[in-house]
Design a protein around this motif. Structure first.
Motif, PDB file in Angstrom:
ATOM      1  N   LEU A 154       0.819  -1.222   0.000  1.00  0.00           N
ATOM      2  CA  LEU A 154       0.000   0.000   0.000  1.00  0.00           C
ATOM      3  C   LEU A 154       0.848   1.265   0.000  1.00  0.00           C
ATOM      4  O   LEU A 154       0.548   2.223  -0.701  1.00  0.00           O
ATOM      5  CB  LEU A 154      -0.951  -0.002   1.203  1.00  0.00           C
ATOM      6  N   VAL A 155       1.933   1.259   0.822  1.00  0.00           N
ATOM      7  CA  VAL A 155       2.767   2.461   0.897  1.00  0.00           C
ATOM      8  C   VAL A 155       3.469   2.730  -0.440  1.00  0.00           C
ATOM      9  O   VAL A 155       3.396   3.847  -0.964  1.00  0.00           O
ATOM     10  CB  VAL A 155       3.750   2.373   2.081  1.00  0.00           C
ATOM     11  N   PRO A 156       4.141   1.727  -1.052  1.00  0.00           N
ATOM     12  CA  PRO A 156       4.704   1.973  -2.390  1.00  0.00           C
ATOM     13  C   PRO A 156       3.640   2.414  -3.394  1.00  0.00           C
ATOM     14  O   PRO A 156       3.916   3.256  -4.264  1.00  0.00           O
ATOM     15  CB  PRO A 156       5.278   0.608  -2.783  1.00  0.00           C
ATOM     16  N   ALA A 157       2.428   1.870  -3.264  1.00  0.00           N
ATOM     17  CA  ALA A 157       1.355   2.270  -4.178  1.00  0.00           C
ATOM     18  C   ALA A 157       1.055   3.761  -4.030  1.00  0.00           C
ATOM     19  O   ALA A 157       0.956   4.488  -5.020  1.00  0.00           O
ATOM     20  CB  ALA A 157       0.098   1.450  -3.905  1.00  0.00           C
ATOM     21  N   ALA A 158       0.953   4.220  -2.769  1.00  0.00           N
ATOM     22  CA  ALA A 158       0.689   5.640  -2.526  1.00  0.00           C
ATOM     23  C   ALA A 158       1.822   6.489  -3.083  1.00  0.00           C
ATOM     24  O   ALA A 158       1.601   7.550  -3.683  1.00  0.00           O
ATOM     25  CB  ALA A 158       0.520   5.894  -1.029  1.00  0.00           C
ATOM     26  N   SER A 180       6.490  10.872   3.833  1.00  0.00           N
ATOM     27  CA  SER A 180       5.827  11.313   5.057  1.00  0.00           C
ATOM     28  C   SER A 180       4.310  11.317   4.874  1.00  0.00           C
ATOM     29  O   SER A 180       3.554  10.929   5.769  1.00  0.00           O
ATOM     30  CB  SER A 180       6.314  12.704   5.447  1.00  0.00           C
ATOM     31  N   ARG A 181       3.862  11.716   3.671  1.00  0.00           N
ATOM     32  CA  ARG A 181       2.429  11.764   3.404  1.00  0.00           C
ATOM     33  C   ARG A 181       1.849  10.356   3.294  1.00  0.00           C
ATOM     34  O   ARG A 181       0.782  10.069   3.824  1.00  0.00           O
ATOM     35  CB  ARG A 181       2.188  12.535   2.100  1.00  0.00           C
ATOM     36  N   ALA A 182       2.599   9.471   2.662  1.00  0.00           N
ATOM     37  CA  ALA A 182       2.152   8.077   2.564  1.00  0.00           C
ATOM     38  C   ALA A 182       2.014   7.477   3.958  1.00  0.00           C
ATOM     39  O   ALA A 182       1.051   6.769   4.254  1.00  0.00           O
ATOM     40  CB  ALA A 182       3.149   7.269   1.733  1.00  0.00           C
ATOM     41  N   PHE A 183       2.971   7.805   4.840  1.00  0.00           N
ATOM     42  CA  PHE A 183       2.929   7.301   6.212  1.00  0.00           C
ATOM     43  C   PHE A 183       1.692   7.830   6.932  1.00  0.00           C
ATOM     44  O   PHE A 183       0.943   7.078   7.564  1.00  0.00           O
ATOM     45  CB  PHE A 183       4.206   7.733   6.944  1.00  0.00           C
ATOM     46  N   ALA A 184       1.448   9.147   6.780  1.00  0.00           N
ATOM     47  CA  ALA A 184       0.338   9.774   7.503  1.00  0.00           C
ATOM     48  C   ALA A 184      -1.016   9.329   6.974  1.00  0.00           C
ATOM     49  O   ALA A 184      -1.975   9.207   7.733  1.00  0.00           O
ATOM     50  CB  ALA A 184       0.459  11.295   7.437  1.00  0.00           C
ATOM     51  N   VAL A 214      -1.628   6.441   4.988  1.00  0.00           N
ATOM     52  CA  VAL A 214      -1.844   5.003   4.839  1.00  0.00           C
ATOM     53  C   VAL A 214      -1.547   4.264   6.138  1.00  0.00           C
ATOM     54  O   VAL A 214      -2.417   3.623   6.717  1.00  0.00           O
ATOM     55  CB  VAL A 214      -0.980   4.426   3.681  1.00  0.00           C
ATOM     56  N   THR A 215      -0.299   4.397   6.612  1.00  0.00           N
ATOM     57  CA  THR A 215       0.113   3.579   7.764  1.00  0.00           C
ATOM     58  C   THR A 215      -0.653   3.966   9.026  1.00  0.00           C
ATOM     59  O   THR A 215      -1.186   3.103   9.719  1.00  0.00           O
ATOM     60  CB  THR A 215       1.622   3.749   7.997  1.00  0.00           C
ATOM     61  N   VAL A 216      -0.698   5.285   9.321  1.00  0.00           N
ATOM     62  CA  VAL A 216      -1.314   5.716  10.581  1.00  0.00           C
ATOM     63  C   VAL A 216      -2.796   5.295  10.670  1.00  0.00           C
ATOM     64  O   VAL A 216      -3.187   4.658  11.647  1.00  0.00           O
ATOM     65  CB  VAL A 216      -1.126   7.232  10.800  1.00  0.00           C
ATOM     66  N   PRO A 217      -3.614   5.611   9.657  1.00  0.00           N
ATOM     67  CA  PRO A 217      -5.030   5.202   9.784  1.00  0.00           C
ATOM     68  C   PRO A 217      -5.209   3.692   9.917  1.00  0.00           C
ATOM     69  O   PRO A 217      -6.026   3.230  10.693  1.00  0.00           O
ATOM     70  CB  PRO A 217      -5.672   5.699   8.488  1.00  0.00           C
ATOM     71  N   LEU A 218      -4.398   2.928   9.176  1.00  0.00           N
ATOM     72  CA  LEU A 218      -4.560   1.478   9.215  1.00  0.00           C
ATOM     73  C   LEU A 218      -4.044   0.865  10.517  1.00  0.00           C
ATOM     74  O   LEU A 218      -4.378  -0.268  10.849  1.00  0.00           O
ATOM     75  CB  LEU A 218      -3.869   0.829   8.019  1.00  0.00           C
TER      76      LEU A 218
END
Lengths: 292, 261
Positions: free
Chosen positions: A187-191, A199-203, A205-209
């Motif tokens: 998901l992160v590479p996709a974003a 940083s945006r991918a982390f905020a 994708v990762t944080v909400p999930l």
């Protein structure tokens, strides 16, 4: 003859049906009875004692005493702060662990599980030695020239906080790690391939999930903090007394009535927090599912 | 450059947090071999003197024996009751399954002080305070959730084909449970037993209420002494307590590895 055989067959079927329906009940009987006698009944005894020893005025005394109110406030504050600090420390650790190689994961997991399964009393004892005026931490601070006089670390709220975070941190790391492992690693590479910066991918994708893990860990740490007894009484001072300690002192020194009433307060606060936070968590995950 | 920097910062932070978790846990070990009796900085004079003191003391010996007895009795009670509950929870379809599950797991969440005072009041009335049996009964309540979680995990992974095969060959339900289900559940049961032992071995709060000067566990004796004076003797006791817990957990890990291999 035939009638007898039919009756026999019918009763056999009935017996089989009974076993199918009630078999599990028989299996559960010993454990269920045990829990009723040695877990539920003690709670009932405490509830009854709080109302009858000498009477319901126990609750009036608890509600009107400024001392008990102060203790309740201290308990809630300590539990809240412990939860926040645990979250701040566990999040990066669990995140790093979820993206580590198999060997690093094993080591990082061992660093969480070995303390988790080691005696709480021994770990608290270590902190009393580390934090005392002549302890390792003060010696190091003085050798580095940070302070001239030893800092008062033990018998302070800071001491309690350090000890409680140390003991409860594994309870935050484990659910966070479980939640983060469930996140699809693509998901992160996709974003990022769609143009999001790391940083945006982390905020986004990762944080909400990882939120289910945050909720589970926070609920666990907060609720467990509420009942703490050993750590605050060894590392804290008279100003940092928590509810668990007061209950123990009351019951051992002053009789069962007030202690039981305070025990009921702790039990109800624990259950209400648990219920409220669980509902909140569910509402949160519902809201997340509905937002695109 | 920036992602690289962020990555190394995260690595450093994780290392520090890992050290914060493990160092204070293991700090009792160097402390217990420390020659100076003041418990300050570890010096270069190593000694096993504190262990000799502990091993030759009659009160620590009695406490250790009590702890072992309580631990073993807790393991027997919690493992047998917990296995039955876990199998029923994993397999059974009956009303109140959710309630039962919540009830069995709730000793993990309900404050131990609350359980301790309720149990204490009952045990005073029943004459069970200051006895190995009383301590073990109370510890079983706290150990049950760990056994149920461990055995349920094993029961859910169990392939029911084996049981069906045995039943189709004419084995009665009891035989199927004893000859097929239980052996297949064994790793989960052993894990549960180890968890139950460690739970009892390390428990202080309930034990504090139920102990008497004659019958008290090691953590209880340690607690009373920590409150009066902090001596290296206690570090030796602490090392022994932690060593037993860690051996159990490492044993568990090896067991799991063996299973997966």
């Amino acid at each position: 003859m035939t009638a007898a055989r039919e009756t026999g067959a019918r009763s056999a079927t009935r017996a089989a049906r009974f076993a199918a329906r009630h078999g599990w009940l028989l299996v559960l009987l010993p454990g269920g009875l045990f829990l009723l006698i040695f877990f539920c009944y003690p709670l009932v005894t405490m509830a009854v004692r709080s109302l009858t020893d000498p009477g319901p005025q126990n609750y009036t005394e608890v509600a009107t005493s400024p001392v008990f109110r102060q203790v309740l406030v201290t308990t809630l504050k300590t539990a809240g702060l412990t939860t926040l600090v645990c979250l701040a420390l566990a999040y990066p650790y669990a995140y790093r662990m979820s993206r580590a190689s198999a060997r690093t994961t094993t080591v990082m997991m061992a660093l969480v599980l070995l303390p988790f399964w080691s005696s709480l009393l021994v770990r608290t004892f270590s902190w009393t030695v580390l934090l005392q005026d002549t302890g390792l931490i003060n010696k190091m601070l003085m050798a580095l020239g940070v302070v001239d006089q030893p800092l008062q670390l033990i018998r302070t709220s800071l001491g309690v906080e350090v000890g409680m975070v140390h003991i409860l941190l594994p309870y935050m790391v484990l659910p966070l790690y479980t939640a983060m492992r469930r996140i699809d690693p693509m998901l992160v590479p996709a974003a990022q391939s769609l143009g999001a910066r790391p940083s945006r991918a982390f905020a986004r994708v990762t944080v909400p999930l990882s939120m289910p893990g945050v909720y589970a860990g926070a609920v666990l740490v907060f609720v467990l903090s509420l009942g703490f007894y050993v750590t605050p009484s060894l590392l804290g001072g008279p100003k940092n007394t928590m509810l668990g300690e007061v209950i123990a002192t009351q019951v051992t020194r002053f009789g069962f009535g007030i202690g039981s009433a305070l025990g009921m307060v702790l039990l109800v606060v624990t259950l209400v927090t648990l219920g409220a936070l669980t509902l909140l968590g569910r509402a949160g995950s519902l809201a997340r599912e509905r937002t695109p | 450059m920036r992602p690289v920097l962020a990555k190394s910062l995260l690595g450093l932070l994780s290392l520090l947090i890992g050290l914060f978790l493990i160092l204070p846990t293991l700090f009792v070990v160097p402390m217990s071999f420390n020659g100076s009796s003041s418990l300050g900085l570890p010096t270069r004079n190593w000694t096993t003197h504190w262990y000799t003191t502990v091993f030759t003391s009659s009160q620590w010996g009695e406490a250790a024996w009590t702890s072992v007895q309580v631990g073993i009795l807790t393991v027997l009670l919690a493992t047998s009751l917990g296995t039955l509950i876990a199998v029923a929870l994993a397999r059974g379809t009956f009303r109140g399954r959710g309630v039962l599950q919540a009830l069995v797991l709730s000793p993990m969440i309900i404050p131990v002080v609350v359980v301790a005072i309720g149990t204490y009041m009952n045990f005073v009335a029943w004459g069970l305070t200051g006895s190995v049996l009383g301590l073990a009964l109370a510890h079983t309540v706290l150990a049950l959730p760990f056994v149920v979680v461990a055995v349920s995990a094993a029961a859910r992974q169990l392939d029911q084909t084996y049981e069906l095969a045995a039943a189709s060959l004419g084995a009665r339900p009891r035989t199927v449970f004893r000859r097929i289900t239980l052996p297949l559940l064994a790793p989960g049961v052993v894990a549960g037993a180890l968890f139950a032992f460690v739970t009892s071995w390390d428990e202080v709060v309930v034990a504090l209420f139920l102990s008497s000067p004659d019958v008290r566990t090691m953590p209880v004796l340690m607690w009373t002494q920590v409150r009066s004076q902090v001596s290296p003797e206690l570090a030796a006791v602490g090392t022994l307590l932690v060593a037993v817990s860690m051996l159990s957990v490492v044993g568990l890990h090896l067991l799991r590895k063996d299973q997966n291999a």
